[in-house]
Design a protein around this motif. Structure first.
Motif, short mmCIF file in Angstrom:
data_model
loop_
_atom_site.label_atom_id
_atom_site.label_comp_id
_atom_site.label_asym_id
_atom_site.label_seq_id
_atom_site.Cartn_x
_atom_site.Cartn_y
_atom_site.Cartn_z
N LEU B 324 0.83 -1.20 0.00
CA LEU B 324 0.00 0.00 0.00
C LEU B 324 0.86 1.25 0.00
O LEU B 324 0.64 2.17 -0.79
CB LEU B 324 -0.93 -0.01 1.22
N VAL B 327 2.71 1.67 -3.45
CA VAL B 327 1.82 2.05 -4.55
C VAL B 327 1.34 3.50 -4.39
O VAL B 327 1.33 4.28 -5.36
CB VAL B 327 0.62 1.07 -4.65
N LEU B 328 0.99 3.89 -3.17
CA LEU B 328 0.51 5.26 -2.96
C LEU B 328 1.64 6.27 -3.14
O LEU B 328 1.47 7.30 -3.81
CB LEU B 328 -0.12 5.41 -1.58
N GLY B 331 2.61 6.68 -6.68
CA GLY B 331 1.58 7.47 -7.36
C GLY B 331 1.81 8.95 -7.13
O GLY B 331 1.74 9.77 -8.06
N TYR B 332 2.12 9.29 -5.88
CA TYR B 332 2.40 10.68 -5.53
C TYR B 332 3.60 11.20 -6.31
O TYR B 332 3.58 12.32 -6.83
CB TYR B 332 2.66 10.77 -4.02
N VAL B 335 2.58 12.00 -9.86
CA VAL B 335 1.79 13.23 -9.93
C VAL B 335 2.71 14.45 -9.85
O VAL B 335 2.60 15.40 -10.62
CB VAL B 335 0.74 13.28 -8.80
N ARG B 339 3.59 17.32 -12.70
CA ARG B 339 3.35 18.74 -12.43
C ARG B 339 4.61 19.55 -12.71
O ARG B 339 4.56 20.60 -13.33
CB ARG B 339 2.90 18.94 -10.98
#
Lengths: 314, 350
Positions: B324, B327-328, B331-332, B335, B339
């Motif tokens: 978890l 993966v999180l 992902g951050y 992102v 940006r």
């Protein structure tokens, strides 16, 4: 089958109703929360643990709602803010929450605890036949009736419900009309998650009375399947839950007389649901439902077009 | 791609999962040093344990290899558990019915298990491609059916003489046992099957025309279709190959671990493999160490329970926390990277 049997079916389907309607609300918003099977186990555990330690069933139910509401928040946060695949987050959380429920719930296994008390509704309970089925139950059951009707009314007959459908179907268009897509998606995901948690707690505090490891395993998957089977429509989803409950109870009743069939029946709903979907997707049936729109609306349902896709306005 | 930044975030994710895991240990009042020591000792302390660790590694490798194929085609094959069961049932059928030398029987078990898993996978594929049933839904449904089938076989037609219990069938004849290293439970043949399968899958996906088309189907089915790829055929092929490889995990579970058919034959390894592949970010090579690490934790869980009285679910919680957070956090990282790129593009435009 007599009224008493129907009453048992209604009672036993209640936790599933909460979970399946909760997930319907979430998916209508375009978010898929696949964590149900673990999430419900975890909320069943926390619900029971809190009710056991405080002696208050109400606090237990709230704890269950908070638990699965938080799990749903993680799905929303991962899917919306971090743009991680929602299915991936859901599956990881399924595993994690299942194991966590076993780890933290160890000391509560098979302890006798408080449960939701029966409360017949005056006047209504005296209606012949239906009174016994519907109104000689407990408050959770009555709340499940309310939830089904309220969610149906909200989604299809209110302005905000139209917004809800819009963010699940065409988020770009909704955003252009000034609807805060992602804020609403957070809201409906957590709200749906809270109902999922109520379903989990309803198992340990009502339907199955108590907590043991994995004893409601698979109900999460069943709830997810019923959402598809019910075509993302609260009334049909509720029908699916009762149908499932009926098959379970019939299987239970047949145990002494037809043990072989009773072994097979509990898994029967899944193939039945699959076959129903296949049938509805057959070309003949599709053209039939195209021609007769009324019947089509009654039996067919399609997933929200933007289900599982993240939306970012920039 | 800024791989330095990626490494930094990855290290951050590992740190987070470590901290959370230690928090859980503190919650359970577990002795930290002993727990850490048992993690290594529990899996590698004796030859016996090394062998047992490898025998958990095998089904994890096979199920992960299966999932790498279906993930490449853009499919969520949650039905992998059912495909393992189907492979085990097919292999058990061979083991029970076929007479002959070990070589003949084992060969037929492997072939039968592959075919069994492939057919079970194909069923999910057909439901998806022809029946319009999403593969997650179909896969889970068929998992239930597979579980029902195995329980039916174990207490029904394949039950032990006189007793109809869910404990399992009669053990196979000795010819149907995978040969093991003396005194240990590890079967070199099972390890070979696992590594050959994983290598074949990776070769197929990265080095062949078929693999290229399969991945194109997974990345963008519409574009692939417009490019002249018969996408539904490739989806079905992914289910056949993936299902077959998962079926092999059923073969080794039945033939090399249990030597009979038991209802819990899949051991939940199919679902665990989903986490492994997500952690490996769908790359076959990374599956090898991660699957070994997950097998290590599974082995350590036994010892934690036995020696420290910790709950057997602790290992699963740690695995979940790890996947978890990775993966999180990754992902951050993506992102943020996007940006920054769009910011620098804006700067360049000025």
């Amino acid at each position: 089958m007599n009224a008493a049997t129907f009453a048992i079916i209604v009672a036993s389907a209640t936790p599933l109703i909460f979970a399946a309607i909760g997930e319907t609300i979430t998916e209508k918003a375009g978010v898929v929360n696949l964590s149900l099977d673990g999430s419900m186990l975890l909320s069943a555990m926390t619900g029971f643990a809190i009710a056991y330690t405080t002696g208050s069933v109400e606090l237990g139910l709230l704890a269950g709602m908070a638990t699965s509401g938080f799990v749903a928040f993680v799905v929303a946060f991962g899917g919306i803010r971090l743009r991680v695949n929602q299915i991936a987050v859901g599956l990881i959380l399924t595993y994690f929450a299942t194991k966590l429920s076993a780890l933290l719930g160890g000391e509560f296994v098979r302890k006798p605890g408080p449960s939701v008390q029966k409360m017949s509704l005056p006047v209504l309970e005296d209606i012949p036949f239906f009174g016994e089925i519907l109104f000689q139950q407990n408050p959770l059951v009555y709340f499940s009736f309310l939830l089904v009707i309220a969610s149906f009314w909200w989604i299809f007959h209110t302005r905000r419900g139209l917004d809800l459908q819009a963010i699940g179907e065409r988020p770009e268009a909704a955003f252009a009309r000034g609807i805060p897509v992602n804020t609403l998606r957070y809201f409906y995901t957590v709200l749906g998650g809270a109902f999922v948690g109520l379903g989990g707690a309803a198992f340990s505090l009502d339907a199955k009375m108590g907590w043991s490891e994995g004893h409601i395993a698979n109900y999460g998957w069943i709830a997810l399947a019923i959402v598809i089977f019910g075509g993302w429509h609260p009334l049909r989803v509720a029908f699916g839950c009762y149908l499932f409950g009926a098959i379970q109870i019939v299987a239970l009743k047949m145990q002494p007389t037809l043990p072989d069939l009773a072994q097979v029946l509990p898994i029967a709903p899944f193939p039945l649901m699959i076959l129903t979907l296949v049938f509805l997707n057959m070309r003949v049936v599709q053209s039939f439902t195209m021609r007769f729109k009324g019947i089509g609306r009654l039996i067919r349902g399609t997933a929200p077009s933007a289900l599982g896709e993240s939306f970012w306005p920039d | 791609m800024n791989s330095l930044q990626q490494t930094k975030y990855f290290a951050g994710a590992i740190t987070i999962s470590l901290v959370v895991s230690i928090f859980f240990l503190w919650l359970l009042e577990a002795p930290l040093v002993d727990t850490a020591k048992l993690l290594v000792e529990g899996a590698f302390g004796t030859n016996q344990r090394i062998g047992d660790t490898f025998m958990i590694w095998v089904p994890l490798l096979l199920a992960s290899a299966s999932l790498v194929v279906t993930f490449s085609a853009g499919l969520w094959n949650i039905g992998v558990e059912g495909q393992i069961v189907a492979g085990a049932v097919a292999a058990s059928f061979v083991a029970r019915e076929v007479q002959g030398s070990t070589t003949v029987i084992l060969t037929l078990m492997v072939i039968g298990g592959f075919v069994g898993g492939a057919l079970w996978g194909l069923l999910v594929g057909v439901l998806r491609v022809r029946g319009g049933v999403n593969e997650i839904f179909g896969g889970i449904g068929l998992n239930f059916v597979a579980t029902g089938l195995i329980v039916y076989l174990v207490i029904g037609p394949w039950s032990r003489d006189g007793v109809a219990s869910t404990g399992g069938t009669e053990p196979f004849g000795p010819q149907a046992w995978f040969p093991t290293i003396d005194g240990l439970r590890v079967s070199p043949l099972a390890l070979i099957i696992a590594f050959v399968s994983l290598a074949s899958v990776m070769f197929l996906l990265s080095k062949t025309h078929f693999g290229l088309r399969l991945r194109a189907t997974g990345k963008n089915p519409l574009a692939a279709n417009r490019f002249g790829i018969a996408t539904s055929r490739y989806l079905l092929m992914a289910f056949i190959i993936g299902g077959g490889v998962a079926g092999l995990a059923g073969v080794t579970q039945a033939g090399a671990v249990y030597h009979r058919l038991v209802p819990s034959i899949s051991g939940g390894y199919g679902f665990l493999a989903i986490l492994i592949v997500l952690l490996a970010r769908f790359r076959g090579l990374w599956v090898i160490p991660i699957a070994l690490f997950f097998a290590t934790i599974a082995m350590a869980s036994f010892q934690w329970q036995l020696r420290l009285g910790l709950h057997s679910a602790l290992g699963g919680v740690i695995q979940g926390v790890l996947v978890l957070s990775v993966v999180l956090v990754m992902g951050y990282q993506e992102v943020r990277q996007q940006r920054e790129q769009s910011n620098s593009r804006d700067d360049a435009a000025l």
